[in-house]
Design a protein around this motif. Sequence first.
Motif, mmCIF file in Angstrom:
data_model
loop_
_atom_site.group_PDB
_atom_site.id
_atom_site.type_symbol
_atom_site.label_atom_id
_atom_site.label_comp_id
_atom_site.label_asym_id
_atom_site.label_seq_id
_atom_site.Cartn_x
_atom_site.Cartn_y
_atom_site.Cartn_z
ATOM 1 N N VAL A 202 0.855 -1.185 0.000
ATOM 2 C CA VAL A 202 0.000 0.000 0.000
ATOM 3 C C VAL A 202 0.893 1.237 0.000
ATOM 4 N N ILE A 203 0.633 2.160 -0.932
ATOM 5 C CA ILE A 203 1.312 3.454 -0.934
ATOM 6 C C ILE A 203 0.302 4.467 -0.412
ATOM 7 N N GLU A 204 0.468 4.865 0.821
ATOM 8 C CA GLU A 204 -0.533 5.665 1.545
ATOM 9 C C GLU A 204 -0.081 7.123 1.627
ATOM 10 N N ASP A 205 -0.903 8.008 1.029
ATOM 11 C CA ASP A 205 -0.524 9.419 0.891
ATOM 12 C C ASP A 205 -1.139 10.318 1.961
ATOM 13 N N GLY A 206 -0.944 9.938 3.211
ATOM 14 C CA GLY A 206 -1.359 10.818 4.299
ATOM 15 C C GLY A 206 -2.853 11.022 4.417
ATOM 16 N N SER A 207 -3.623 9.971 4.203
ATOM 17 C CA SER A 207 -5.087 10.087 4.272
ATOM 18 C C SER A 207 -5.530 10.574 5.650
ATOM 19 N N PRO A 208 -6.338 11.641 5.708
ATOM 20 C CA PRO A 208 -6.833 12.099 7.009
ATOM 21 C C PRO A 208 -7.936 11.221 7.592
ATOM 22 N N GLU B 240 4.307 4.953 3.834
ATOM 23 C CA GLU B 240 3.514 6.138 4.147
ATOM 24 C C GLU B 240 4.229 7.387 3.636
ATOM 25 N N ARG B 241 3.476 8.205 2.897
ATOM 26 C CA ARG B 241 3.990 9.493 2.438
ATOM 27 C C ARG B 241 3.196 10.596 3.151
#
Length: 247
Positions: free
Chosen positions: A37-43, A65-66
């Motif tokens: 999973v490439i996770e772009d800082g989901s709030p 995590e990005r």
Amino acid sequence: MQTSDSIVIIPTYNERENIENIIRAVFGLPKVFHILVIEDGSPDGTATIVKTLQQEFPERLFMIERKEKLGLGTAYITGFKWALEHAYEYIFEMDADFSHNPNDLPRLYQACSEQGGDVSIGSRYISGVNVVNWPMGRVLMSYFASKYVRFITGIPVQDTTAGFVCYRRQVLEMIDLDHIRFKGYAFQIEMKFTAYKCGFKIIEVPVIFINRELGTSKMNSSIFGEAIFGVIKLKVNSWFHKFPQKS
């Protein structure tokens, strides 16, 4: 440890409603796949859900995590580099929202592992128009965008903007990932075009694309604008670029 030659890269931004279900669906397949999973800082807490699932699947589920939303293309390139470093042979792109059916993953795998493909594409347009629950305007925009890309580039692919793809590692090793220019959906076109120019065999596998039921689509007209105008630049630049060739 459940080893695998295949990893599925899933970019996420605000996918808490889908992420657990898609991960369990992939891990429920008869063939063993790993997931990155490439996770772009989901709030919305998507990363927290993935971290909980990592305790259940510690050797199959991975996450990068990005800090912010940096674009689809950069997410996949980050995933490609990680997958190459970890010696996977088959590297997949797939959305988190079930628009790509996890049950089609083995068919994409077989197109490369058994049928000689270097790239396999889950194609919406290889056998008519296989799209469910899209507004007609979006269907037409997507369909004719692919026609336009074929006309400009000459690439023999019906669904040039498809995001459900399997690459053999050799393809990603040969493509200079740091020089892929596009960040949005034009990234999908550039990757296919580059693979084609390098002499790799591309196989399209018919799939049915189902519009997301949960969460919010990230598609907008500016994404298609990048694809439409970027394709001309892509073609012109190719006249002055020498592509490495598959051995």
